[in-house]
Every structure is written in C-alpha cells, then in structure tokens.
Design a protein around this motif. Sequence first.
Motif, PDB file in Angstrom:
ATOM      1  N   CYS A 218       0.842  -1.193   0.000  1.00 26.76           N
ATOM      2  CA  CYS A 218       0.000   0.000   0.000  1.00 26.76           C
ATOM      3  C   CYS A 218       0.879   1.246   0.000  1.00 26.76           C
ATOM      4  CB  CYS A 218      -0.879   0.004   1.255  1.00 26.76           C
ATOM      5  SG  CYS A 218       0.060   0.168   2.789  1.00 26.76           S
ATOM      6  N   CYS A 225      -2.519   2.972   8.071  1.00 29.18           N
ATOM      7  CA  CYS A 225      -2.760   1.595   7.660  1.00 29.18           C
ATOM      8  C   CYS A 225      -3.619   0.873   8.682  1.00 29.18           C
ATOM      9  CB  CYS A 225      -1.458   0.852   7.389  1.00 29.18           C
ATOM     10  SG  CYS A 225      -0.504   1.552   6.038  1.00 29.18           S
ATOM     11  N   CYS A 230      -6.708   1.441   3.694  1.00 27.11           N
ATOM     12  CA  CYS A 230      -5.474   0.692   3.419  1.00 27.11           C
ATOM     13  C   CYS A 230      -5.821  -0.712   2.935  1.00 27.11           C
ATOM     14  CB  CYS A 230      -4.625   0.596   4.682  1.00 27.11           C
ATOM     15  SG  CYS A 230      -3.179  -0.475   4.490  1.00 27.11           S
TER      16      CYS A 230
HETATM   17 ZN   LIG Z   1      -1.492   0.964   4.133  1.00 29.37          ZN
END
Ligand SMILES: [Zn+2]
Length: 610
Positions: A218, A225, A230
């Motif tokens: 990502c 995240c 994410c």
């Molecule tokens: Zn991420």
Amino acid sequence: MGESEGSEFPPKKQQQQSENAYFQTKKLARQLDFTQGVLPDHPQSQPSPLQKPPLLVSPAAAQSQSQSQPQPQPQPHPQSQLQPQVAEIQVVPQQQTQQQQQPVRAVKPESPKSIPIPNTELKDGTPKKQRQCNCKHSRCLKLYCECFASGTYCDGCNCVNCYNNVENEAARREAVEATLERNPNAFRPKIASSPHGTRDSREETGDGLVFVKHNKGCHCKKSGCLKKYCECFQANILCSENCKCMDCKNFEGSEERQALFHGDHGNNMAYIQQAANAAITGAIGSSGYASPPVSRKRKGQELFFGQTVKDPSIDRLGHFQQGSHTRPPAPSSSLPSYPVARAGNATILGPSKITYRSLLADIIQPQDLKELCSVLVVLSGEAAKTFSDQRNSMEKQVEDQRETLLASSAHERLQSHKESDADKIVANDCSSANHADKVGPDDSSSDGADMPKGRPMSPGTLELMCDEQDTMLMAAASPNGLMGRGCNTSSQLPCGQGMAEAHAEQERIVLTKFRDCLNRLITFGEIKETKCSSLARTELGNQKDRLSNGIGNTRTGTGSQRGPFSNGVAKAVPPTAKPTQMVTSIVSTSGSDLQKIPGLPQNGDNKLKS
DNA sequence: GAGTTTGAAACT
DNA sequence: CAGTTTCAAACTC
Ligand SMILES: [Zn+2]
Ligand SMILES: [Zn+2]
Ligand SMILES: [Zn+2]
Ligand SMILES: [Zn+2]
Ligand SMILES: [Zn+2]
Ligand SMILES: [Zn+2]
C-alpha cells in the motif's frame, strides 16, 4: 442527470486502444445465466462469504504464464480463500504470530452501509450478498469498480451506466484487455502465499501459519494503515516491505494495531474505528508525520515483543527498511524463494522441470464446477418453472433455491477449507512458471500466481465431476424443492407432453449455458496461447542469460532467510485468516495460475455452436 | 443521507 | 517514472 444517463456515455477515451484478449470472470454463474432475463435476477445469491460469485474459469492463466514468477514465493499452498479485494497479496505460511488478532475479520464482505439488497430476503444473519458497487463514472469497466476488478459481472449493484454485464460483453472485454495491458496482474488475486520458513522472528510459532503480503503493497499516508482505506488492513494482513506507507501502524507488534483488535471486538467496528483514530491521531500529535517517529510505537513494540521487530529496521515510516529507501528489489529474496517453494509445495507441478501443461490446465476449479452445476440446476428448474407456470411467486422460490444451492456448495467449499473468510491465497505458481528462475525485477512480482479460488482440476477430475453433476442435480433439486416446486412442475405436469416440452426446454437452456461456458474456455485457451507464445519469445533471450547464472544463484538457498533481515516477510499476522486453514486449502492446488476469466466470448469462429 | 477523506487507478 | 486527476469506497457527521 448528466451522468446518469446511461447509455450513452462517453466512453470513449480509453477504449480506443485496447484490444486484446480479455477475460476473466469470476462468476460463472452469472455468466451462465446469461441472462438475467432468464433468471429473475438477483444476483446475489452468493452463498459464500466470499465475495462474489463463483467463477468458472480463470484468466489468470494468461498472466501467470506470462510472467514467471518474479516473486519469491515459493509457496506451497495455494489457497483458495477469497480475499477482499485487495489488490495483490502474498501469503506466506508462517507460524503463528499473534493470536489475538484474529477477531476481526478482515474482509468483510459486507459493508455496513446500506446496500440495496437485491435479493430480498437474505436473512439477516447471513449475509450472503456479495458486494455491490456504486460506480457512476467508470461504467464499471475500470478497476475502480470492485466488481470489475474482481472479475465479476455487476449484479444487483447500484451502478450507473454499467457495462460490466453480459449485455455489454464486447465493451467489457475491451476494457479487460486494456486493463491487462496496463497491468498484466490486474486481475490476479491479490494474495500469494509463500512459505516462510524461518521462524526467526516469531517466537511464537505455531505452525502452519501463513504469512501474507500484498503484492504491491500500500501507499498510505494518513490512515496509519489502520483503516480500510489501506488495502493491507482491509485484507487483514500486515504491511510488508512491499508497502510504501507512511507512519504505518499495521505491523506486528504495533500497539495501535493491537489496540484495535484487543479483545476481540470482532464485530465492533465502531470500536475499531475509534481506536484507529486514536492511534492515528496520537501518532500525529506527538510526532507529526515526520517527526520522531518511532519513538512511541517502536518502543512499545520492543517492549512487548522484544525481538520481533527489533531493530530492524523500521524506518520512520514504520516500515522495515532494508537498505534505504527504495525497496530493494530484493534480488535475494526473490530468487531464493523459489527453491523453497518447491520444497514446500511438493505438489506443485514441477517447477523445475518443464513439463507440458495444458494451457487450460487449472482453469477450472472444483468450486467452479460446483457452481456451474448449481447454476445449471437452477436454470433448469427455472426453465421448467417458467415453462409450466409463469406465476410470479415462483421467482421467489427459484431464487431461494438457487441461493440455497449456491450456499450449499459454497458451504462445502468452506468446510473443506474451514474458514474462508480470509482471503484467497494463492500460491504461486505455476505452470508455466517453469522457467524458473527468472527473476523479475521486482515488480512483477507477483506472478506467481495466485488464484483466487481454488484448486485446479484436472481433466480427469472434470470428467468425474460430470457424473457428480447429475447426482448433484438431482440431489440438489429434490431437497430444495426444486423438484417440489419448480421442477416438479415439469415432472408433475399433468400431461406428458407438457413435461416433455418442459424437459426439452430445460435441456436447451442447460446445454446453451454449458456451451457458452465451453466457449469461454476456448477463448481463454486462445488467449493464453497467444500470451504464452509471445512471452516465450520475449523471454527466451532473457532466460538464456539467466540460466547461465541463474539457477546457480541461489543465494538463497533455503529460503529461510530471504532478506537481509528476516526475510522480509512482512509482519504478519493475519487476524482473521486462519492460518491453518489457509494452509490446508492452499496445498492442494498448486498450479494456480489462473484467475478467473470474465469474458465470454461468443464470437469466435471455432467456438462451439449450438 | 450528505459531505469529507482517502488512496488506488488512470491519465499526463 | 513522477505528478496530477479521477474515482469510488471508507469514513464522518
Ligand atoms: Zn497501508
Ligand atoms: Zn461498478
Ligand atoms: Zn457492480
Ligand atoms: Zn456496474
Ligand atoms: Zn501496507
Ligand atoms: Zn502500512
């Protein structure tokens, strides 16, 4: 209004160029029913927790072949679980790491929001629906569309001006081609598995866990995240070295992350979100993105886990960093794994040896077959019903039946794997991969093959399944009432004649569908062939070079250590996914390279005609 | 449900 | 390949 209008739309821009083959589909069922017309429509029947429907064939093949595997993934068990829609993920088997996290399921198929449910009666408890998109400007022909991205037709979605359906197969095909052109792995599953042999980091190893990682990683900047923005988080996997996220808190040992799951709020999304916000905020507050990053988090980690993460290398962003910024394509890692993979996955077709494999090998998976059977059954029932009685009420019944059927098949699948919620993992490889060693630069990494679902089936198996099909048909039909209601209409029709006609109609429909299916398969094979050959040509040269050094290069030797630091593996614990299961499921298939092929070809010359 | 945020995908 | 734009989902209120 402008947009909504549908039909017209300006489609054009992008489409001009594309041309190629394309396909991929996930749900066969949908395709099969080519018509929504025939069926009442509801798409949803998705029985499985999985996302969308079933697919029959997978296109992946094309891709897979094309690239060899760049990645390191050796792995063994290809799995079939489904995963969210994340883009690409790899799974590696590993030991257990965290136990706690499991609570949340990563992928949740359903969104909390309100989805229009096409189907109506789903019971609440069981969600079956697959998810529906709400695209307005992409015509559902871009990866922005989750349906398209997952290789499924839109069914029951709330999209506007949708071209991702059978009716617009041509356009869809072009879009697929264009998409593949842009990224050959576009429809690949996002997950790949690899064995992680080392347990270095984890002390808690259990066994059999799987390490999963997103193939592309990502690039989050503000979510830490820890939100579904994410893809890693959404897939319930830890960020890995493939990620280029900033201020990542999705790694093993992350306090913030633990906080999210703590306890098991499994379902309590609100709690999780809140916790995520707190984590994010906190981090920011204290340090801002750039600041002293590590401090809190890391410390905590170390304290808690001590060794695990350790020094390695978490950069300010919270990543592991290997060298310095850019991710080293990790030569070592990729290569190495290869061997490992093999070992781990014995079943895999021979990676090293180059054996001939049908282009169509593995395209059809068991589940697909089941799905097909189910679909055919349903169609048949429906046809009968329609034929004999066109009452409206029937639709509902059919639907229910269908749902039931699908559900049962999915259920079966699940049982065998045990949970599925997690993700689809795939192993790599495949077939063609043969060439082993190629290591790609990095990115392409993926390659390996991931399949979304299931295991490949051999032709022989397929044949066997034919019988099963009948059985299934009957069994399925009777219990559910297909017979009782739908079918029986035909059978119970008062007059033999009606019955005969009904049967004829049923047969026609079923055969038609099946034909379509086979056509698709043919197309797929053609495409694959094309790709293969071009690939072969292309790679021949490279391969040679590599061969010279290549294999030899085993820097990796065992794979146990892939990278400079602990194998690069990501951090890992898949909360939801159950490792064990995954492993199990993975195993069986080795060659999974195919993905689903969506397209339905109907035109070709050599296609079967009815 | 409307509006905002977010990061992948698409595009330049 | 980087920078920008587009897009639809995730999230917030
Ligand atoms: Zn991420
Ligand atoms: Zn869509
Ligand atoms: Zn859709
Ligand atoms: Zn659509
Ligand atoms: Zn990540
Ligand atoms: Zn991250």
